[in-house]
Design a protein around this motif. Structure first.
Motif, PDB file in Angstrom:
ATOM      1  N   ILE A 189      26.000 -15.331  -4.609  1.00 29.99           N
ATOM      2  CA  ILE A 189      25.531 -13.975  -4.342  1.00 29.99           C
ATOM      3  C   ILE A 189      24.716 -13.942  -3.046  1.00 29.99           C
ATOM      4  N   ASP A 247      25.681 -19.270  -9.457  1.00 30.16           N
ATOM      5  CA  ASP A 247      26.192 -17.961  -9.047  1.00 30.16           C
ATOM      6  C   ASP A 247      25.203 -17.253  -8.124  1.00 30.16           C
ATOM      7  N   TYR A 248      23.903 -17.477  -8.322  1.00 31.64           N
ATOM      8  CA  TYR A 248      22.910 -16.912  -7.410  1.00 31.64           C
ATOM      9  C   TYR A 248      23.189 -17.347  -5.975  1.00 31.64           C
ATOM     10  N   ILE A 306      17.750 -10.734  -8.419  1.00 31.96           N
ATOM     11  CA  ILE A 306      17.918 -12.149  -8.745  1.00 31.96           C
ATOM     12  C   ILE A 306      16.634 -12.716  -9.344  1.00 31.96           C
ATOM     13  N   GLY A 366      27.378 -12.514 -12.406  1.00 32.96           N
ATOM     14  CA  GLY A 366      25.973 -12.798 -12.649  1.00 32.96           C
ATOM     15  C   GLY A 366      25.393 -11.968 -13.784  1.00 32.96           C
ATOM     16  N   TRP A 419      28.227 -10.724  -8.259  1.00 30.88           N
ATOM     17  CA  TRP A 419      27.112 -10.129  -9.011  1.00 30.88           C
ATOM     18  C   TRP A 419      27.546  -9.572 -10.351  1.00 30.88           C
ATOM     19  N   LEU A 455      24.603 -19.706 -14.004  1.00 26.48           N
ATOM     20  CA  LEU A 455      24.091 -18.492 -13.367  1.00 26.48           C
ATOM     21  C   LEU A 455      23.321 -18.832 -12.098  1.00 26.48           C
ATOM     22  N   ARG A 456      22.572 -19.913 -12.111  1.00 29.77           N
ATOM     23  CA  ARG A 456      21.845 -20.328 -10.912  1.00 29.77           C
ATOM     24  C   ARG A 456      22.799 -20.687  -9.774  1.00 29.77           C
TER      25      ARG A 456
END
Length: 117
Positions: free
Chosen positions: A44, A40-41, A77, A12, A9, A37-38
């Motif tokens: 997370i 990385d979601y 998110i 992120g 995070w 980033l998506r």
């Protein structure tokens, strides 16, 4: 798993800020960072779900707070995604920034100061 979740995070939030700046400058690299980033979601969500399952397996006494933290994490998110989508379309995203800050504070306060792991 906790360290991986925190690292994910933090990454992120960094990617959110850099993507936001790139979108504001009109740079095409913002779209690439948004895609990263998506991904990385997903990390997370996986690590958060694993931590949630670990807490629940131990019969954690603060289950209500754990559920609130999970919902706040999902809210963070969603707010991050909406900030970048609105910014990429050159629309105002102030309300989503406010939601991001509120949800992020709830998640961090519960995660670091209230829940044990």
């Amino acid at each position: 798993m906790t360290h991986l979740h925190v690292t994910a995070w933090v990454l992120g939030v960094i990617l959110l800020i850099v993507s936001y700046v790139m979108y504001k400058k009109g740079n095409k690299a913002g779209k690439i960072l948004h895609m990263v980033l998506r991904l990385d979601y997903l990390l997370i969500l996986y690590t958060g779900g694993d931590l949630f399952a670990e807490y629940a397996r131990e019969g954690f006494p603060f289950l209500g707070e754990l559920i609130v933290k999970g919902i706040a994490g999902l809210w963070v998110i969603a707010a991050m995604e909406m900030i970048l989508v609105k910014t990429s379309k050159s629309k105002p995203a102030k309300s989503f920034w406010i939601q991001f800050v509120i949800a992020f504070l709830i998640a961090v306060i519960l995660g670091f100061f209230r829940l044990p792991m």
